[in-house]
Design an enzyme around this catalytic site. Sequence first.
Site, mmCIF file in Angstrom:
data_model
loop_
_atom_site.group_PDB
_atom_site.id
_atom_site.type_symbol
_atom_site.label_atom_id
_atom_site.label_comp_id
_atom_site.label_asym_id
_atom_site.label_seq_id
_atom_site.Cartn_x
_atom_site.Cartn_y
_atom_site.Cartn_z
ATOM 1 N N HIS A 140 44.739 34.838 40.056
ATOM 2 C CA HIS A 140 45.163 36.235 40.126
ATOM 3 C C HIS A 140 45.635 36.660 38.749
ATOM 4 C CE1 HIS A 140 47.115 39.903 41.309
ATOM 5 N NE2 HIS A 140 48.320 39.431 41.018
ATOM 6 N N GLU B 286 53.700 36.771 45.445
ATOM 7 C CA GLU B 286 52.337 36.915 45.972
ATOM 8 C C GLU B 286 51.785 35.587 46.481
ATOM 9 O OE1 GLU B 286 50.777 38.632 42.437
ATOM 10 O OE2 GLU B 286 51.597 40.598 42.896
ATOM 11 N N GLU C 175 24.593 39.983 33.114
ATOM 12 C CA GLU C 175 25.008 38.791 33.858
ATOM 13 C C GLU C 175 25.795 39.105 35.125
ATOM 14 O OE1 GLU C 175 28.374 39.181 30.768
ATOM 15 O OE2 GLU C 175 26.256 39.616 30.841
ATOM 16 N N HIS D 162 46.331 40.430 36.109
ATOM 17 C CA HIS D 162 46.453 41.881 36.015
ATOM 18 C C HIS D 162 45.482 42.370 34.943
ATOM 19 C CE1 HIS D 162 50.667 40.751 37.457
ATOM 20 N NE2 HIS D 162 49.906 41.023 38.489
ATOM 21 N N HIS E 263 46.505 47.245 40.469
ATOM 22 C CA HIS E 263 47.322 46.042 40.262
ATOM 23 C C HIS E 263 46.578 44.920 39.539
ATOM 24 C CE1 HIS E 263 50.676 43.310 41.252
ATOM 25 N NE2 HIS E 263 49.732 42.392 41.306
#
Length: 176
Positions: free
Chosen positions: A66, A43, A90, A68, A131
């Site tokens: 990134h 990725e 918040e 999961h 994902h």
Amino acid sequence: SGKFFRNVDLDPLDSIGIIKIDTRGENYKICWGLINGGKPTSELPSHLMNHEVKKLKNENYRVIYHCHATNVIALKDEIFTRELWEMATECPVVFPDGVGVVPWMVPGGRDIAIATSELMKKYDVAIWAHHGIFCAGSDFDITFGLAHTVEKSAAILVKMLSMSSTKLQTISPANF
């Protein structure tokens, strides 16, 4: 590629790495870590395109994260900004522009990288349906905190939806 976050504490040199991108943005060199034949994630194009988009918008953006996020993954594609905002006070403060959603695509390719970077022009959070999430910020604390807040809100929503088909506790539009 092929590394697991749980192994970072056990063997950081094997599990993570720092890379340097050449001036043309076409090649990378491993500067630290990823020993034993490790390589960056498939990725990487998404990470790099997101960096480019965020840096063009504001040079203070330094981190693309990134992960999961389990509870985010559990939600339907159409449930996001408003639903997440309603779960915790918040949320509208931490991600006031909301979140973008990339519909399901095969991860690791050019198409999903382009779709994500288009969303990053507007949002600091882009969710890959089924994902995980990409978050952008100026430093690690801000960026990890953003991801944590989105995931925490998703966890509240997942718990609430598992108790009833209607939301039992939300922040009303008037209270925004």
